[in-house]
Structure formats: structure tokens, C-alpha cells
Design a protein around this motif. Structure first.
Motif, PDB file in Angstrom:
ATOM      1  N   ILE A 612      25.502  27.518  25.454  1.00  0.00           N
ATOM      2  CA  ILE A 612      24.494  26.915  24.583  1.00  0.00           C
ATOM      3  C   ILE A 612      25.105  25.786  23.759  1.00  0.00           C
ATOM      4  CG2 ILE A 612      23.001  27.348  22.607  1.00  0.00           C
ATOM      5  CD1 ILE A 612      22.596  30.207  23.731  1.00  0.00           C
ATOM      6  N   LEU A 613      26.336  26.017  23.286  1.00  0.00           N
ATOM      7  CA  LEU A 613      27.008  25.012  22.446  1.00  0.00           C
ATOM      8  C   LEU A 613      27.758  23.981  23.273  1.00  0.00           C
ATOM      9  CD1 LEU A 613      28.439  27.373  19.655  1.00  0.00           C
ATOM     10  CD2 LEU A 613      26.430  25.879  19.522  1.00  0.00           C
ATOM     11  N   ASN A 614      27.617  24.080  24.598  1.00  0.00           N
ATOM     12  CA  ASN A 614      28.268  23.128  25.502  1.00  0.00           C
ATOM     13  C   ASN A 614      29.782  23.170  25.348  1.00  0.00           C
ATOM     14  OD1 ASN A 614      28.186  21.254  27.599  1.00  0.00           O
ATOM     15  ND2 ASN A 614      28.201  19.510  26.163  1.00  0.00           N
ATOM     16  N   LEU A 615      30.329  24.394  25.262  1.00  0.00           N
ATOM     17  CA  LEU A 615      31.766  24.580  25.118  1.00  0.00           C
ATOM     18  C   LEU A 615      32.330  25.228  26.365  1.00  0.00           C
ATOM     19  CD1 LEU A 615      31.925  26.050  21.480  1.00  0.00           C
ATOM     20  CD2 LEU A 615      32.411  23.695  22.188  1.00  0.00           C
ATOM     21  N   GLU A 616      33.566  24.830  26.722  1.00  0.00           N
ATOM     22  CA  GLU A 616      34.249  25.466  27.822  1.00  0.00           C
ATOM     23  C   GLU A 616      34.762  26.824  27.367  1.00  0.00           C
ATOM     24  OE1 GLU A 616      38.119  24.690  30.760  1.00  0.00           O
ATOM     25  OE2 GLU A 616      37.538  23.199  29.246  1.00  0.00           O
ATOM     26  N   VAL A 617      34.832  27.807  28.305  1.00  0.00           N
ATOM     27  CA  VAL A 617      35.284  29.154  27.967  1.00  0.00           C
ATOM     28  C   VAL A 617      36.495  29.491  28.831  1.00  0.00           C
ATOM     29  CG1 VAL A 617      34.701  31.585  27.788  1.00  0.00           C
ATOM     30  CG2 VAL A 617      32.924  29.855  27.451  1.00  0.00           C
ATOM     31  N   VAL A 618      37.564  29.986  28.144  1.00  0.00           N
ATOM     32  CA  VAL A 618      38.763  30.437  28.836  1.00  0.00           C
ATOM     33  C   VAL A 618      38.952  31.919  28.518  1.00  0.00           C
ATOM     34  CG1 VAL A 618      41.250  30.204  29.132  1.00  0.00           C
ATOM     35  CG2 VAL A 618      39.842  28.177  28.729  1.00  0.00           C
ATOM     36  N   ALA A 619      39.057  32.727  29.543  1.00  0.00           N
ATOM     37  CA  ALA A 619      39.311  34.163  29.357  1.00  0.00           C
ATOM     38  C   ALA A 619      40.816  34.398  29.455  1.00  0.00           C
ATOM     39  CB  ALA A 619      38.569  34.964  30.408  1.00  0.00           C
ATOM     40  N   GLU A 620      41.377  35.010  28.422  1.00  0.00           N
ATOM     41  CA  GLU A 620      42.820  35.230  28.385  1.00  0.00           C
ATOM     42  C   GLU A 620      43.165  36.624  28.915  1.00  0.00           C
ATOM     43  OE1 GLU A 620      44.961  33.052  24.812  1.00  0.00           O
ATOM     44  OE2 GLU A 620      43.313  34.277  24.028  1.00  0.00           O
ATOM     45  N   GLY A 621      44.352  36.757  29.514  1.00  0.00           N
ATOM     46  CA  GLY A 621      44.882  38.052  29.888  1.00  0.00           C
ATOM     47  C   GLY A 621      44.219  38.688  31.083  1.00  0.00           C
ATOM     48  N   VAL A 622      43.719  37.882  32.009  1.00  0.00           N
ATOM     49  CA  VAL A 622      43.079  38.426  33.210  1.00  0.00           C
ATOM     50  C   VAL A 622      44.178  38.924  34.154  1.00  0.00           C
ATOM     51  CG1 VAL A 622      41.628  37.907  35.202  1.00  0.00           C
ATOM     52  CG2 VAL A 622      41.121  36.886  32.959  1.00  0.00           C
ATOM     53  N   GLU A 623      44.080  40.190  34.511  1.00  0.00           N
ATOM     54  CA  GLU A 623      45.149  40.798  35.300  1.00  0.00           C
ATOM     55  C   GLU A 623      44.656  41.454  36.590  1.00  0.00           C
ATOM     56  OE1 GLU A 623      47.058  43.468  32.605  1.00  0.00           O
ATOM     57  OE2 GLU A 623      48.027  41.883  31.463  1.00  0.00           O
ATOM     58  N   THR A 624      43.321  41.635  36.729  1.00  0.00           N
ATOM     59  CA  THR A 624      42.794  42.330  37.919  1.00  0.00           C
ATOM     60  C   THR A 624      41.705  41.485  38.581  1.00  0.00           C
ATOM     61  OG1 THR A 624      41.066  43.502  36.720  1.00  0.00           O
ATOM     62  CG2 THR A 624      43.235  44.547  36.815  1.00  0.00           C
ATOM     63  N   ILE A 625      41.512  41.791  39.882  1.00  0.00           N
ATOM     64  CA  ILE A 625      40.463  41.083  40.625  1.00  0.00           C
ATOM     65  C   ILE A 625      39.091  41.439  40.071  1.00  0.00           C
ATOM     66  CG2 ILE A 625      39.366  40.881  42.906  1.00  0.00           C
ATOM     67  CD1 ILE A 625      42.106  41.305  44.160  1.00  0.00           C
ATOM     68  N   GLU A 626      38.926  42.700  39.630  1.00  0.00           N
ATOM     69  CA  GLU A 626      37.643  43.142  39.073  1.00  0.00           C
ATOM     70  C   GLU A 626      37.280  42.322  37.833  1.00  0.00           C
ATOM     71  OE1 GLU A 626      39.268  46.121  41.675  1.00  0.00           O
ATOM     72  OE2 GLU A 626      40.105  45.152  39.887  1.00  0.00           O
ATOM     73  N   GLN A 627      38.250  42.073  37.000  1.00  0.00           N
ATOM     74  CA  GLN A 627      38.004  41.260  35.811  1.00  0.00           C
ATOM     75  C   GLN A 627      37.589  39.850  36.216  1.00  0.00           C
ATOM     76  OE1 GLN A 627      41.797  41.653  33.838  1.00  0.00           O
ATOM     77  NE2 GLN A 627      41.168  43.481  32.676  1.00  0.00           N
ATOM     78  N   GLU A 628      38.299  39.278  37.192  1.00  0.00           N
ATOM     79  CA  GLU A 628      37.953  37.922  37.636  1.00  0.00           C
ATOM     80  C   GLU A 628      36.546  37.887  38.224  1.00  0.00           C
ATOM     81  OE1 GLU A 628      39.423  34.536  40.842  1.00  0.00           O
ATOM     82  OE2 GLU A 628      39.957  36.636  41.090  1.00  0.00           O
ATOM     83  N   GLU A 629      36.214  38.892  39.022  1.00  0.00           N
ATOM     84  CA  GLU A 629      34.889  38.914  39.649  1.00  0.00           C
ATOM     85  C   GLU A 629      33.787  38.986  38.601  1.00  0.00           C
ATOM     86  OE1 GLU A 629      35.146  42.226  42.274  1.00  0.00           O
ATOM     87  OE2 GLU A 629      36.111  41.073  43.892  1.00  0.00           O
ATOM     88  N   TYR A 630      33.974  39.794  37.566  1.00  0.00           N
ATOM     89  CA  TYR A 630      32.941  39.872  36.531  1.00  0.00           C
ATOM     90  C   TYR A 630      32.819  38.537  35.804  1.00  0.00           C
ATOM     91  CZ  TYR A 630      30.243  41.207  32.483  1.00  0.00           C
ATOM     92  OH  TYR A 630      29.266  41.263  31.517  1.00  0.00           O
TER      93      TYR A 630
END
Length: 663
Positions: A612-630
Motif C-alpha cells: 500500500i505504501l509502495n515499499l519494497e519488503v525484505v524478509a530476513e533469516g529465511v532458512e527453509t523452502i517452506e518459508q520461501e514458498e509462503y
């Protein structure tokens, strides 16, 4: 050359001169008295002799003196001045001699009575008178020798002289006594008291009778009062802190040194309490040093009110205070005093209509358990105080051996950090950021590492907090910026020139007034869009208005901005509204919670808000494929974590860029 004499010598000199004067007076008086006696004796002798002459002229008969013998004997017996009478006829035959014991009588020594005034009556023992008689018509003379009693004359002179001497010595004694008494009471004793007062500064003498001496006494009194005041001021200057009125550091050390010696002898304990005001620098900087000084003065008085008269309070610099408790029986007694100090300090201060509430972090060290000399005790109390700050401030902490070991580790690490910067032991590792849609590395985060030649690779978790504590993080942060700029330059005209590097800025760096100048200077030779500045919410804790101004200046320079650890604070959404961020980074704690429905909902909400705010989002600490898929399912833009790679040195990172499947 000028000479001076003592009061004693001066007094003896005065007495000596007085004796000379009195002796001279006595001599004159004695001479006059002797002359008067001589005149009286002359008159008496003349009268006696003339009476005798008159008697002889009327009663003596030729060749017969028997009729007058009894009368002459009576005269000789009654008149003490006449020792003997001898009458000779013209043939020098003795007609009458009162006493046959007359010895050494020389007629030639006899003086005619009419010459008595021309001789010394005390040296003449014989006078003569002549009686004229007739035999028929022939005149002749009887010569009468009047022998004067020298014994009587001498006794008269002796008695008179003795009387004069008695009167003289009595007069001398009385005069000397009165003179000495007067001199002592009016001059000598006052001067002696003045001397003692001037030399020993003893009790101030009472007012003196002599004006000049009283003037000296008054001058000395005023001088000593002024000197005592100046000495008191000098003593306070040398022993007291001028702002707070408490003891200064030097005096504190002296008192603790004395306590160490005394308590070692008596085998007793005492406590050192080290206090540091919390957030005082903020008050000082925001309200001015004048208000800061008043806060320190009020705090000092509150500390004094919290302790007893036997306790010692000192200000050793800045907002640091030390309290010494010389007599303690238990730790509970110390805790009671600490609670009282804490309560007193937190009493609200109102200065210039502004209310201030002061808190302090406190450390406690005990003698001899925590140190056997002043330096060790103060060091350990300081260590305990810093531990109190680490635990949240506004509290107290007792020194322990484990705490000391912790501090020693920090000191060792601080020295290691300085050494590492000097010898280039630091290096940057880069953790890739993956674009979820393209599965390509488009950026990375620069993370500091310390590779020590003896200890090997040291994790930032071991030294970043220490660098923050001693402000070394500022210098280290500038090294990171310069090294990141160097890396950007090295990738120009290579397949990696599109890679953006993220740099973390700490709270301490934001407090550095040279931040914008340094950023501009270090990055002037590169495209600043190739660098991303990551900030955490802690940057905005103190003065958000001031920090917003700095952030806008960073933005103006051309850097992109990321809000790191989004969701962990209380005001993250308000920051997104007021600060021009380009990216938000979801904290690893929320990614770890993606296995729950609540965790998924929370991350999904953050992604939607960012969209909504037109901001990029970075997810930190991704360690599993399940997390990436979600994250892919909810259209999260980017992730970073061990699923792709751990942080790598630049060469290994470049190899990863070349070989990994995402390229």
C-alpha cells in the motif's frame, strides 16, 4: 643596620636608667643633707662655745678655776657634742681638764672658734677660745680648748646617712614596683599577648588601654580573620568540587586510602558506592550547561541528605558521584542506604518551570572483598555501575568476580578492536538478497567480521556491543562505509556492478555531528544509489525531529533507506508515515514464526502494508523452502538468509554470484 631588643632587655634598660637617675637624686640629696647638718652643727658648736666663753669671761678668776669646775663638768656631761674641756694659763699650764683620758691631743690642730665656718666641722675636733684676765694692769689670756666628740659627730652623720639610705631604697623599691607593675600591665603584658597572638594565633586578646597597642591588636585581629577566610577558601578549593560543594576526587582518594589502612588494622569493612546519572548528557545538551549544572547541584544536595554525617560524598567528574560508607555491618544496611539514595535522587526537580526526574545507575564495591586499595575499589565499583546501566539503568549492582571477568573481557576486546583497525584485521562479508520473482541476487548486506591472526574469525556478536559502549562503533562504522565504497568501485565495469550494498548505521553514528559530512566525502566518487542505508527503530528513541532531519539529508544525498527489524518496536507504522523509507525488512523472529497461523497472518499484514505504501519488503533469516514458498505466495519481494547463503567474504561472494543457480 637596624637593631632590635626584647621587651625584657628594654625593661631592664629602663630600670637601670631609673636607678641611675634616682642615685643621682640621692647623691644630691645626701650632699645637701650633710651640708645642712654641718651648718646646724656649726651653729650648735658656736652657740655652745660662745655660751661657754661668756660664762668663762664672767666667772673665771686668776689662777683659780675651782669655782667653775662643777659647771664645766656639767656642760661636758650634758652636752654630747663636747667631749672634753681643757683650760691653760698663759704659761700653758693646765688649770682644768675634764677628762684625764685625753689622747693624741695636738694644740696646733685646734681652730679658733671664729674660723668655724671656714672649716669642715666633721674634720675638726678642737676649737679654742681666749679669756682675757688682768694681773693688776697687765692683761693676759687663758686658753680654753674645747674638744669636740668625733664619735658623736660621726654617729649623727651615720644615722642621717642610714636614714637617707633607707628612704632611698624604700623609694627605689616602691617606684620600681609601681613602674614595673604599670609597665607590665599597660605595655609589657599587652605586647606579650600580642606577640603570642601573632605567633600562635591563640585566643584574641581583649581591648588594650594604650591606643597604639589597641590599634595593632585590632589590625592583627582583622588580618587573621582575613587569613582564616582565605585559608578556608583555599582549603575548599583544594578539597572541594567547586560546582557541587562535595569532596573532589583527590580528597576522596586520600580519605579512602586512610580508610583502607584503618580498616585493615581493625579488620572491618566499608563500602564504595559509585553513581552515574542516567541520560544526563541529554539534559545537558538539550537544556544547556546552565540547567545541567543546577541539576548536578541539586543532586549533590539530595545525596548529602540521604547519608549520615560520617559518610563521605564526592563528585569525581561530570555526572559521576561516589559515596563512601565507613561503618557497615551488613549488606542489608547498604541496601537500605541505596534505596534512600535512589528515592532522594528521583525527587522531581523544577528548574525554570521545567520538571526533571533524575535517575542513577549505581555500583557497589566492598573492602576488602572487592579490593584492598583505592584504585581497585573505585575500578570495581565503576564496573558494577556499568553493569547496572546494562541491566536497564535506575538500579544498583554489587561487584562480583564474574562481573570483573566480564569487564576484563570487554577491556581485552576493546584493545583488540583498536589493534584490528590499525592492522586491517577487519573484513566485510556480504549476505545476498534474493529477488523472489526472478530468483536472482540483486543486492547484499555488508556485515563486519574480525579475523584475528591468533584467535581466528570472531563473530560480530562478540564485539559490536562493546564497540557501541565505548563509541568505537563510530570509527568502525566509517571504516565499513569506506570499505563498502571500495567494493562498489571494484565492481564497476564487471558483471556485479548492478549489486546494491546495504550498510547498517548505529545509534551512536547518528549522534556524530560529522555523519553527513563524512558520508558525502566518502561516497563522492560513486553512484550513491548503489548503497542502501539500513536503520533500526532505536535511532529514533532520543530526538525524532533531529533524527528525521538527518535522515532527509541522507536521502537528499541519493542513498536509499531501509527500516531494519520492522515490527519489533512500538512505533514502526508511524515511522513509515513520516520518514521516506524505500524498504522495510521483516525481522527474523517473525519469519521463524511462519509455522503458526498467527505468524503467517502478521507477516502477510506487513507485506500488504508495504505494498500500500509502495515499499519494497525484505524478509530476513529465511532458512527453509517452506518459508520461501509462503513468502512467494504473499508476494513478498525479497529475502535473505541461509537458504541462499551465509555472509561470505567478497571473493567467495563473487564466486557465488557466478556459479549459483539464481544467476
Amino acid at each position: 643596620m637596624k637593631y632590635s631588643i626584647s621587651i625584657k632587655v628594654f625593661s631592664i634598660s629602663i630600670v637601670f636608667l631609673l636607678l641611675i637617675a634616682l642615685s643621682f637624686v640621692f647623691f644630691n640629696f645626701h650632699t645637701t643633707s650633710k651640708k645642712n647638718i654641718e651648718e646646724l652643727l656649726e651653729s650648735h658648736i658656736q652657740t655652745s662655745v660662745l655660751n661657754l666663753k661668756h660664762y668663762l669671761d664672767k666667772n673665771v678668776k686668776v689662777d683659780n678655776v675651782s669655782d667653775i669646775v662643777s659647771h664645766l663638768d656639767t656642760i661636758t656631761s650634758v652636752n654630747s657634742i663636747i667631749a672634753n674641756i681643757k683650760i691653760d694659763n698663759e704659761k700653758h699650764e693646765t688649770l682644768y681638764l675634764h677628762s684625764r683620758t685625753l689622747k693624741n691631743f695636738d694644740k696646733k690642730e685646734c681652730v679658733p672658734i671664729f674660723e668655724i665656718s671656714q672649716t669642715n666641722v666633721f674634720s675638726n675636733s678642737c676649737y679654742t677660745i681666749h679669756t682675757k684676765l688682768y694681773r693688776g694692769l697687765t692683761p693676759f689670756y687663758y686658753t680654753t680648748y674645747i674638744i669636740i666628740s668625733q664619735k658623736y659627730l660621726n654617729s649623727l652623720l651615720h644615722n642621717q646617712t642610714q636614714k637617707l639610705f633607707l628612704e632611698y631604697f624604700a623609694t627605689i623599691f616602691i617606684l620600681l614596683f609601681l613602674t614595673w607593675l604599670t609597665f607590665s600591665q599597660i605595655i609589657k603584658n599587652p605586647l606579650e599577648r600580642l606577640r603570642q597572638f601573632a605567633y600562635y594565633e591563640s585566643k584574641i586578646p581583649h581591648r588594650f588601654f594604650i591606643q597604639e597597642i589597641e590599634s595593632i591588636r585590632h589590625s592583627l585581629e582583622m588580618t587573621f580573620k582575613r587569613l582564616h577566610q582565605e585559608q578556608k577558601e583555599l582549603y575548599n578549593l583544594s578539597t572541594r568540587d567547586q560546582l557541587s560543594g562535595l569532596y573532589n576526587k583527590r580528597t576522596l582518594i586520600e580519605k579512602i586510602e586512610w580508610l583502607c589502612i584503618e580498616k585493615k588494622r581493625t579488620k572491618e569493612n566499608f563500602a564504595i558506592i559509585f553513581l552515574d546519572l542516567d541520560n544526563f548528557k541529554t539534559v545537558n545538551d538539550s537544556m544547556g550547561h546552565n540547567i545541567g549544572d543546577k541539576v548536578l547541584q541539586e543532586t549533590s544536595q539530595l545525596l548529602v541528605n540521604a547519608i549520615s554525617k560520617n559518610d563521605i560524598a564526592a563528585r569525581i567528574g561530570g555526572d559521576e558521584f561516589v559515596i563512601v560508607l565507613p561503618n557497615i555491618e551488613s549488606d542489608m544496611q547498604i541496601i537500605e542506604i541505596l534505596d534512600k539514595v535512589k528515592k532522594n535522587i528521583q525527587y522531581p526537580l523544577i528548574l525554570q518551570s521545567v520538571k526533571y526526574t533524575i535517575t542513577a545507575s549505581v555500583g557497589v564495591a566492598l573492602f576488602p572483598k572487592d579490593g584492598k586499595d583505592v584504585n581497585e575499589l573505585l575500578k570495581n565499583a565503576d564496573i558494577a555501575m556499568y553493569k547496572s546501566k546494562e541491566l536497564g539503568k535506575n538500579n544498583y549492582h554489587f561487584f562480583t568476580e564474574s562481573l570483573n571477568n566480564e569487564i576484563q573481557y570487554k577491556v581485552t576486546m576493546q584493545n583488540m578492536l583498536i589493534e584490528a583497525l590499525e592492522h586491517n584485521f577487519f573484513e566485510l562479508h556480504y549476505q545476498p538478497k534474493i529477488d523472489i520473482r526472478t530468483q536472482k541476487v540483486y543486492a547484499c548486506e555488508a556485515l563486519i567480521r574480525l579475523r584475528h591472526p591468533k584467535k581466528g574469525l570472531i563473530s560480530p556478536h562478540e564485539f559490536i556491543s562493546i564497540a557501541e559502549e565505548n563509541n568505537f562503533i563510530i570509527e568502525l562504522g566509517y571504516w565499513i562505509i569506506k570499505e563498502s565504497v571500495r567494493q562498489v568501485k571494484s565492481w564497476i565495469h564487471t558483471p556485479f556492478e548492478h549489486i546494491k550494498i546495504s550498510i547498517n548505521l548505529s545509534v551512536k553514528q547518528f549522534e556524530d555531528p560529522n555523519l553527513i559530512k563524512k558520508l558525502s566525502e566518502f561516497t563522492q566518487d560513486i553512484n550513491r544509489a548503489s548503497l542502501d542505508i539500513e536503520l533500526t527503530e532505536s535511532v529514533f528513541v532520543n530526538s525524532i525531529e533531529h533524527q528525521q532531519e538527518i535522515i532527509h539529508q541522507i536521502k537528499t544525498l541519493g542513498f536509499s533507506l531501509s527500516l531494519d527489524d520492522f515490527g519489533t518496536g512500538y512505533s514502526s507504522l508511524s515511522y513509515l508515515k513520516n520518514i521516506p523509507f524505500n524498504t522495510i525488512k521483516i525481522d527474523k523472529a517473525f519469519i521463524d514464526d511462519l509455522g503458526t497461523s498467527n505468524g503467517q497472518a502478521f507477516v502477510k499484514m506487513i507485506v500488504k502494508i508495504a505494498k500500500i505504501l509502495n515499499l519494497e519488503v525484505v524478509a530476513e533469516g529465511v532458512e527453509t523452502i517452506e518459508q520461501e514458498e509462503y513468502l512467494t505466495s504473499i508476494e513478498c519481494d525479497t529475502y535473505q538468509g541461509y537458504l541462499c547463503s551465509k555472509p561470505l567474504p567478497s571473493k567467495e561472494f563473487e564466486v557465488l554470484l557466478q556459479t549459483q543457480e539464481y544467476l
